[in-house]
Every structure is written in C-alpha cells, then in structure tokens.
Write a protein that holds these residues in place. Structure first.
Motif, PDB file in Angstrom:
ATOM      1  N   TRP A 141       3.447 -12.262   0.036  1.00 11.83           N
ATOM      2  CA  TRP A 141       2.278 -11.730   0.760  1.00 11.83           C
ATOM      3  C   TRP A 141       2.722 -10.683   1.778  1.00 11.83           C
ATOM      4  O   TRP A 141       2.097  -9.623   1.912  1.00 11.83           O
ATOM      5  CB  TRP A 141       1.522 -12.876   1.447  1.00 11.83           C
ATOM      6  CG  TRP A 141       0.290 -12.415   2.151  1.00 11.83           C
ATOM      7  CD1 TRP A 141      -0.904 -12.124   1.612  1.00 11.83           C
ATOM      8  CD2 TRP A 141       0.179 -12.146   3.546  1.00 11.83           C
ATOM      9  NE1 TRP A 141      -1.778 -11.712   2.565  1.00 11.83           N
ATOM     10  CE2 TRP A 141      -1.130 -11.711   3.788  1.00 11.83           C
ATOM     11  CE3 TRP A 141       1.062 -12.233   4.637  1.00 11.83           C
ATOM     12  CZ2 TRP A 141      -1.598 -11.368   5.046  1.00 11.83           C
ATOM     13  CZ3 TRP A 141       0.598 -11.898   5.887  1.00 11.83           C
ATOM     14  CH2 TRP A 141      -0.723 -11.463   6.081  1.00 11.83           C
ATOM     15  N   LEU A 142       3.827 -10.965   2.495  1.00  5.88           N
ATOM     16  CA  LEU A 142       4.339 -10.001   3.472  1.00  5.88           C
ATOM     17  C   LEU A 142       4.785  -8.708   2.785  1.00  5.88           C
ATOM     18  O   LEU A 142       4.534  -7.607   3.290  1.00  5.88           O
ATOM     19  CB  LEU A 142       5.504 -10.593   4.264  1.00  5.88           C
ATOM     20  CG  LEU A 142       5.121 -11.627   5.326  1.00  5.88           C
ATOM     21  CD1 LEU A 142       6.371 -12.242   5.941  1.00  5.88           C
ATOM     22  CD2 LEU A 142       4.266 -11.003   6.409  1.00  5.88           C
ATOM     23  N   ARG A 143       5.441  -8.810   1.648  1.00  9.23           N
ATOM     24  CA  ARG A 143       5.861  -7.618   0.915  1.00  9.23           C
ATOM     25  C   ARG A 143       4.650  -6.788   0.494  1.00  9.23           C
ATOM     26  O   ARG A 143       4.667  -5.557   0.600  1.00  9.23           O
ATOM     27  CB  ARG A 143       6.664  -8.005  -0.328  1.00  9.23           C
ATOM     28  CG  ARG A 143       8.077  -8.406  -0.010  1.00  9.23           C
ATOM     29  CD  ARG A 143       8.858  -8.634  -1.270  1.00  9.23           C
ATOM     30  NE  ARG A 143      10.195  -9.105  -0.945  1.00  9.23           N
ATOM     31  CZ  ARG A 143      10.939  -9.831  -1.730  1.00  9.23           C
ATOM     32  NH1 ARG A 143      10.495 -10.173  -2.913  1.00  9.23           N
ATOM     33  NH2 ARG A 143      12.128 -10.208  -1.349  1.00  9.23           N
ATOM     34  N   ASP A 144       3.613  -7.465  -0.011  1.00 11.92           N
ATOM     35  CA  ASP A 144       2.402  -6.742  -0.406  1.00 11.92           C
ATOM     36  C   ASP A 144       1.774  -6.034   0.803  1.00 11.92           C
ATOM     37  O   ASP A 144       1.330  -4.889   0.696  1.00 11.92           O
ATOM     38  CB  ASP A 144       1.375  -7.696  -1.030  1.00 11.92           C
ATOM     39  CG  ASP A 144       1.818  -8.189  -2.398  1.00 11.92           C
ATOM     40  OD1 ASP A 144       2.711  -7.553  -3.005  1.00 11.92           O
ATOM     41  OD2 ASP A 144       1.261  -9.222  -2.851  1.00 11.92           O
ATOM     42  N   GLN A 145       1.754  -6.715   1.929  1.00  6.53           N
ATOM     43  CA  GLN A 145       1.168  -6.109   3.124  1.00  6.53           C
ATOM     44  C   GLN A 145       1.989  -4.909   3.582  1.00  6.53           C
ATOM     45  O   GLN A 145       1.440  -3.862   3.960  1.00  6.53           O
ATOM     46  CB  GLN A 145       1.073  -7.150   4.258  1.00  6.53           C
ATOM     47  CG  GLN A 145       0.083  -8.253   3.995  1.00  6.53           C
ATOM     48  CD  GLN A 145      -1.325  -7.739   3.802  1.00  6.53           C
ATOM     49  OE1 GLN A 145      -1.794  -6.903   4.558  1.00  6.53           O
ATOM     50  NE2 GLN A 145      -1.987  -8.228   2.763  1.00  6.53           N
ATOM     51  N   LEU A 146       3.315  -5.025   3.547  1.00  8.21           N
ATOM     52  CA  LEU A 146       4.173  -3.892   3.931  1.00  8.21           C
ATOM     53  C   LEU A 146       4.011  -2.729   2.961  1.00  8.21           C
ATOM     54  O   LEU A 146       3.981  -1.555   3.367  1.00  8.21           O
ATOM     55  CB  LEU A 146       5.638  -4.328   3.985  1.00  8.21           C
ATOM     56  CG  LEU A 146       6.048  -5.164   5.203  1.00  8.21           C
ATOM     57  CD1 LEU A 146       7.473  -5.654   5.053  1.00  8.21           C
ATOM     58  CD2 LEU A 146       5.887  -4.362   6.481  1.00  8.21           C
ATOM     59  N   ALA A 147       3.903  -3.024   1.684  1.00 11.63           N
ATOM     60  CA  ALA A 147       3.710  -1.961   0.695  1.00 11.63           C
ATOM     61  C   ALA A 147       2.392  -1.246   0.946  1.00 11.63           C
ATOM     62  O   ALA A 147       2.315  -0.012   0.851  1.00 11.63           O
ATOM     63  CB  ALA A 147       3.755  -2.539  -0.714  1.00 11.63           C
ATOM     64  N   ASP A 148       1.335  -1.998   1.289  1.00 14.43           N
ATOM     65  CA  ASP A 148       0.041  -1.382   1.590  1.00 14.43           C
ATOM     66  C   ASP A 148       0.133  -0.507   2.825  1.00 14.43           C
ATOM     67  O   ASP A 148      -0.447   0.589   2.884  1.00 14.43           O
ATOM     68  CB  ASP A 148      -1.036  -2.455   1.789  1.00 14.43           C
ATOM     69  CG  ASP A 148      -1.417  -3.131   0.487  1.00 14.43           C
ATOM     70  OD1 ASP A 148      -1.055  -2.602  -0.592  1.00 14.43           O
ATOM     71  OD2 ASP A 148      -2.057  -4.208   0.539  1.00 14.43           O
ATOM     72  N   LEU A 149       0.880  -0.946   3.828  1.00  8.47           N
ATOM     73  CA  LEU A 149       1.031  -0.156   5.051  1.00  8.47           C
ATOM     74  C   LEU A 149       1.812   1.140   4.783  1.00  8.47           C
ATOM     75  O   LEU A 149       1.515   2.184   5.346  1.00  8.47           O
ATOM     76  CB  LEU A 149       1.738  -0.963   6.134  1.00  8.47           C
ATOM     77  CG  LEU A 149       0.891  -2.053   6.807  1.00  8.47           C
ATOM     78  CD1 LEU A 149       1.750  -2.855   7.782  1.00  8.47           C
ATOM     79  CD2 LEU A 149      -0.294  -1.433   7.532  1.00  8.47           C
ATOM     80  N   ARG A 150       2.816   1.060   3.949  1.00  9.74           N
ATOM     81  CA  ARG A 150       3.613   2.242   3.629  1.00  9.74           C
ATOM     82  C   ARG A 150       2.795   3.278   2.880  1.00  9.74           C
ATOM     83  O   ARG A 150       2.989   4.479   3.058  1.00  9.74           O
ATOM     84  CB  ARG A 150       4.813   1.854   2.772  1.00  9.74           C
ATOM     85  CG  ARG A 150       5.891   1.167   3.554  1.00  9.74           C
ATOM     86  CD  ARG A 150       7.077   0.952   2.674  1.00  9.74           C
ATOM     87  NE  ARG A 150       8.070   0.179   3.385  1.00  9.74           N
ATOM     88  CZ  ARG A 150       8.994  -0.539   2.825  1.00  9.74           C
ATOM     89  NH1 ARG A 150       9.058  -0.589   1.511  1.00  9.74           N
ATOM     90  NH2 ARG A 150       9.854  -1.189   3.536  1.00  9.74           N
TER      91      ARG A 150
END
Length: 171
Positions: A141-150
């Motif tokens: 979930w954290l990786r998905d959120q970071l990818a969305d932020l990037r």
C-alpha cells in the motif's frame, strides 16, 4: 449370641465358595486369543488335517484298532463340542471388542470436540488479526501511494521524474 452373628457394626466373614474363582479379564483375554486363532487359516488347516486323519484311521486301520466306525458318531460329537465352545468364545471376544470400540469412539468424539473448539478459537483470532491489519499500512500500500505521489496529479505526464528510468530521485 455366639460370635459376631448379631453384630451389625462388623462385616460378615467371607464365605468360601465351592465354585472356582477366576479373573474375568484373564478369561476374556484368553477367549480373544482363542477366537483369533479360530479365525485363521492355520486353524482351518489343522482342523482339516485332524478330521482327515480321523477319517483315514477309522476307514483304513485294522478293524480291531478302529475306535469310531463308519457313521463317525464320535467325530460328530467332537466337532459339535468344539462348535459349542467356539461360538460363545467368539461372542465374548466380539463383546469385548465392541466395548473397546465404544471407548475409542467416545475418546475420538471428545478429541474432535476439542479440535473444533480450537479451530473456532483460531478462526476468531485470525479474523481479529485481519481486522487489526486492515487499519495498518502495508508495504504494498505504501509503495502504491509513493508511486501515485511521484506521478503527480496528472498521472506523471507533465514533467519527467528526476533520476531516469524508474530510479529513485537524487537527493
């Protein structure tokens, strides 16, 4: 009053029985061994050999040595006697086996009840853990959120990311 015959505060002396005494457990075990032997091929072979020898002796032996002439009444009596003892011994062995099966069945039932209770408890615990984990941020979930932020609000089309192809940004 003579002796302790009138006293009620003391037990009577044991009477000696003219009947023989035996241990029921030892008798049951012996009957099981006999019943097991009666149910084998070895018993059938021995019984067949015994009857064949009996018949051959009483047919082929000299007349003065024969002890059971042609209708073989004594042989019939012997086989009837053997059958009359075999049947109750086999029944006794079956009753003892049924008692053991009943005890084993009760133990299995209790074990199954314990296993079901343990399974239900573990199911409740797993459900509680899943509920608790639903509120915890997982690595994916954290990786998905970071990818969305990037990628930014426009899906990453406006500006190239620093660092090249999929590399983390330089600090």
């Amino acid at each position: 009053m003579d002796g302790d015959g009138g006293r009620l505060d003391r037990p009577k002396a044991r009477r000696r029985s003219p009947l023989p005494r035996w241990d029921p457990e030892a008798f049951g075990k012996a009957s099981e061994r006999i019943a097991r032997f009666l149910g084998t091929g070895r018993f059938i072979a021995w019984m067949t050999a015994f009857v064949a020898l009996w018949l051959l002796w009483n047919i082929l032996a000299p007349a003065r040595l024969r002890f059971d002439p042609f209708p073989f009444i004594f042989l019939t009596l012997m086989l009837s006697l053997q059958a009359s003892y075999s049947a109750p011994l086999i029944l006794l062995a079956q009753y003892r086996q049924a008692d053991r099966d009943r005890v084993n069945l009760e133990q299995d039932r209790k074990q199954n009840e314990r296993s079901i209770a343990d399974t239900e408890f573990l199911t409740r615990e797993i459900a509680a853990l899943r509920t608790g984990l639903g509120e915890v941020a997982t690595r994916d979930w954290l990786r998905d959120q970071l990818a969305d932020l990037r990628q930014g609000p426009d899906g990453g089309r406006s500006a190239p990311r620093p660092g090249g192809h999929g590399e983390p940004p330089a600090e």
